[in-house]
Design a protein around this motif. Sequence first.
Motif, PDB file in Angstrom:
ATOM      1  N   PRO A   1       5.077   4.716  -4.248  1.00 17.89           N
ATOM      2  CA  PRO A   1       4.393   4.943  -2.955  1.00 17.89           C
ATOM      3  C   PRO A   1       3.646   6.276  -2.888  1.00 17.89           C
ATOM      4  N   ILE A   2       4.029   7.249  -3.742  1.00 18.78           N
ATOM      5  CA  ILE A   2       3.319   8.533  -3.752  1.00 18.78           C
ATOM      6  C   ILE A   2       1.985   8.403  -4.478  1.00 18.78           C
ATOM      7  N   PHE A   3       2.019   7.796  -5.669  1.00 19.36           N
ATOM      8  CA  PHE A   3       0.804   7.681  -6.482  1.00 19.36           C
ATOM      9  C   PHE A   3      -0.099   6.529  -6.022  1.00 19.36           C
ATOM     10  N   TRP A   4       0.504   5.479  -5.476  1.00 21.10           N
ATOM     11  CA  TRP A   4      -0.257   4.320  -4.983  1.00 21.10           C
ATOM     12  C   TRP A   4       0.250   4.000  -3.568  1.00 21.10           C
ATOM     13  N   PRO A   5      -0.239   4.685  -2.557  1.00 17.60           N
ATOM     14  CA  PRO A   5       0.296   4.527  -1.191  1.00 17.60           C
ATOM     15  C   PRO A   5       0.167   3.090  -0.686  1.00 17.60           C
ATOM     16  N   PHE A   6       1.110   2.718   0.171  1.00 15.94           N
ATOM     17  CA  PHE A   6       1.055   1.389   0.790  1.00 15.94           C
ATOM     18  C   PHE A   6      -0.174   1.261   1.701  1.00 15.94           C
TER      19      PHE A   6
ATOM     20  N   PHE B   1      -5.888   5.769 -17.858  1.00 17.97           N
ATOM     21  CA  PHE B   1      -4.814   6.755 -17.684  1.00 17.97           C
ATOM     22  C   PHE B   1      -4.215   6.743 -16.277  1.00 17.97           C
ATOM     23  N   GLU B   2      -4.447   5.674 -15.538  1.00 20.27           N
ATOM     24  CA  GLU B   2      -3.933   5.634 -14.173  1.00 20.27           C
ATOM     25  C   GLU B   2      -2.409   5.573 -14.131  1.00 20.27           C
ATOM     26  N   PHE B   3      -1.791   4.990 -15.169  1.00 14.55           N
ATOM     27  CA  PHE B   3      -0.328   4.894 -15.223  1.00 14.55           C
ATOM     28  C   PHE B   3       0.317   6.148 -15.813  1.00 14.55           C
ATOM     29  N   THR B   4      -0.492   7.094 -16.307  1.00 21.99           N
ATOM     30  CA  THR B   4       0.051   8.179 -17.129  1.00 21.99           C
ATOM     31  C   THR B   4       0.983   9.100 -16.354  1.00 21.99           C
ATOM     32  N   ARG B   5       0.617   9.474 -15.136  1.00 17.49           N
ATOM     33  CA  ARG B   5       1.459  10.420 -14.384  1.00 17.49           C
ATOM     34  C   ARG B   5       2.865   9.884 -14.197  1.00 17.49           C
TER      35      ARG B   5
ATOM     36  N   THR C   1       3.355  -8.336   3.868  1.00 18.52           N
ATOM     37  CA  THR C   1       3.865  -7.112   4.490  1.00 18.52           C
ATOM     38  C   THR C   1       2.731  -6.213   5.000  1.00 18.52           C
ATOM     39  N   HIS C   2       1.483  -6.698   4.866  1.00 18.62           N
ATOM     40  CA  HIS C   2       0.302  -6.008   5.393  1.00 18.62           C
ATOM     41  C   HIS C   2       0.110  -4.626   4.776  1.00 18.62           C
ATOM     42  N   VAL C   3       0.286  -4.558   3.444  1.00 19.11           N
ATOM     43  CA  VAL C   3       0.074  -3.301   2.733  1.00 19.11           C
ATOM     44  C   VAL C   3      -0.832  -3.559   1.534  1.00 19.11           C
ATOM     45  N   ASP C   4      -1.244  -2.482   0.877  1.00 15.56           N
ATOM     46  CA  ASP C   4      -2.104  -2.588  -0.305  1.00 15.56           C
ATOM     47  C   ASP C   4      -1.320  -3.223  -1.459  1.00 15.56           C
ATOM     48  N   PRO C   5      -1.926  -4.145  -2.230  1.00 18.42           N
ATOM     49  CA  PRO C   5      -1.184  -4.838  -3.293  1.00 18.42           C
ATOM     50  C   PRO C   5      -1.015  -4.013  -4.568  1.00 18.42           C
ATOM     51  N   ARG C   6      -1.782  -2.944  -4.746  1.00 16.74           N
ATOM     52  CA  ARG C   6      -1.704  -2.202  -6.010  1.00 16.74           C
ATOM     53  C   ARG C   6      -0.303  -1.665  -6.317  1.00 16.74           C
ATOM     54  N   PRO C   7       0.424  -1.101  -5.350  1.00 14.38           N
ATOM     55  CA  PRO C   7       1.784  -0.648  -5.679  1.00 14.38           C
ATOM     56  C   PRO C   7       2.672  -1.765  -6.223  1.00 14.38           C
ATOM     57  N   PHE C   8       2.482  -2.971  -5.737  1.00 19.85           N
ATOM     58  CA  PHE C   8       3.318  -4.083  -6.171  1.00 19.85           C
ATOM     59  C   PHE C   8       2.956  -4.538  -7.587  1.00 19.85           C
ATOM     60  N   VAL C   9       1.659  -4.510  -7.919  1.00 18.83           N
ATOM     61  CA  VAL C   9       1.242  -4.831  -9.284  1.00 18.83           C
ATOM     62  C   VAL C   9       1.754  -3.772 -10.265  1.00 18.83           C
ATOM     63  N   VAL C  10       1.721  -2.508  -9.848  1.00 19.06           N
ATOM     64  CA  VAL C  10       2.260  -1.432 -10.691  1.00 19.06           C
ATOM     65  C   VAL C  10       3.749  -1.648 -10.935  1.00 19.06           C
TER      66      VAL C  10
END
Length: 592
Positions: free
Chosen positions: A581-586, A174-178, A519-528
């Motif tokens: 960026p709110i749910f999966w911050p950089f 349910f991580e994508f649900t919000r 870009t030296h950020v977390d990759p999860r936002p980009f996969v989302v």
Amino acid sequence: MSWQAWVTVAIIVAAMGMFASEKVRIDLVALIVLGALVVLGIVSPVEALSGFSNEATVTVAAMFALSLGIERSGVLDPLTRLLMRIRRPWLLTLAMMLAIAPLGAFVKNIALVAAFLPLALRVCQRTGTSPARVLMPMAYAAQMGGVCTLIGTSSNLLADSLAQKHGMVPFGVFEFTRMGAVLAVAGIIYLMLIGRHLLPRHIDAALPDDVEAGKYVAELEISDESPLLGTAIADARLGEEFGVYPLELLRGERQMWSPREQKLEAGDVLLVRGDWEKIEEFQRKAKLHNAPERRYAPEGDQPRVLAQMMVAPASPMEGRNLAEIGLDWRYGATALALNRRGEVLRDKLSETRLAVGDVLMVLVDEATMPKLRNDEAFIVLNEREDVRGMSRKALLAATIMAAVVLVSGMHWLPIPIAALCGAVAMALGGCFGRKDVYEGMDWKIIILLGAILPLGLAIEKTGLSAVVVTAAMHLVGGHGPLAALLMVYLLTALLTELMGHNPSVVLMVGIAATVAQATHVDPRPFVVAVAFAAATSFATPVGYPTNTMVYYAGGYRFTDFMKVGIPLIALFCALSMWLIPIFWPFHPVPGH
């Protein structure tokens, strides 16, 4: 770049061309790609076969079985009966979107659209509304719901599996649900307030040339009592008198030259085109026989019904003729006429190769209709209402599906194991027959997933991913991670419209992870961003199977999807740039 990278580029371009042309089946394209990568030594045989044992492939196969159990057991029947009471088309559109979007989070969206399509068509016919006003929003709602959970669509599962290969923590069910829920609500509001005004208000089925006007092609045999005996087709003025248009004249096994000048004889078969009601009226007034019915009609007094059924996307019947699909021996059905949108068929019905979207008019025993409705190769468009309540099997199927979601959502079992256990439980509970699960499986998608996954390995191994990212970062410049995220989203959306959602995920997840690293950020936002852009394909009828289904059934033009879908993609893109960026911050805080 190395020669392997250049060859990989060539393979990708060729695959995109074949995916976009739709002249080669998507699973065959994936197998061609896989074979080329192995033969050229870009991936090893072990790497080439790894896609078929991938968690995403196994999970998608198991979810197909679970969706089949939901569909076959009648879980959706009470909801469809409730929707049948609606008389206003705009209210039906809203009600169907509100019903389908939540269901799409757990049930295969192709199955959902197939289940609700006959309902929508019946209500539109009853209220005199064009199906084009209802069907496209219905297809879009199924996609909006699918993106709300990890198991809602195969592209989400694929993105999660590929992300894990890049060292990321698995996404929750349910991580994508919000974010998905926000997008779905915004999408439904857009479709009700703006999108429905962009939809065509009526569909003109007639083609420009009078000879091509009408819908169905049928074979009518001249009887001994027909008033057309001895009359030339041109003199009979069938178009002016009856609204049907002769295409060919068959005399025995011969196809007559200049058929309009031939005088009709008893036993001749006219291949005519027109609306079904006009064909029936012409048959009655001219005392003709429907040739297939006369030739194949079974003996006995079993009540028979006239049914319309459409060849479904990914149907195993695609490319086969009527003799090969065996409607007569499988269902005791007789194909009377065939409608293919945008084409005038001039071959005998028995020799015509079926294509996705073809609509057959068949005569079938009433007792056989439930079996025909359960065949996923076809979508019965004029299904009769079923007044039964929810059966024990339906309750069992719903309970099993809920248990799978709960067990996987609570991380008590991995998603593939939970889904496989659920499929076994449905089989043991009789939610579908022993053979149904294999016949109902969408093998094209499973083969596509298994065969296309090694392409992502090839992109990484050859250094092509790094080259693409370097070029992209020059384009983005110093505008920060949000600009890079926007670039990834738009590129994924474009590739999805060209080649489908699963291949675009395979191409983009590795690139997205590398962009995040650059870009030296977390990759999860980009996969989302990749997952959401791939799972919401609105701009063309070929980007997603649900779009293809309503494209044929609703009589849309290609540009209709662009008018409604492109603003919807822009809306989703803007909301995604705000919400991701709110749910999966950089720069996530450790431990959160």
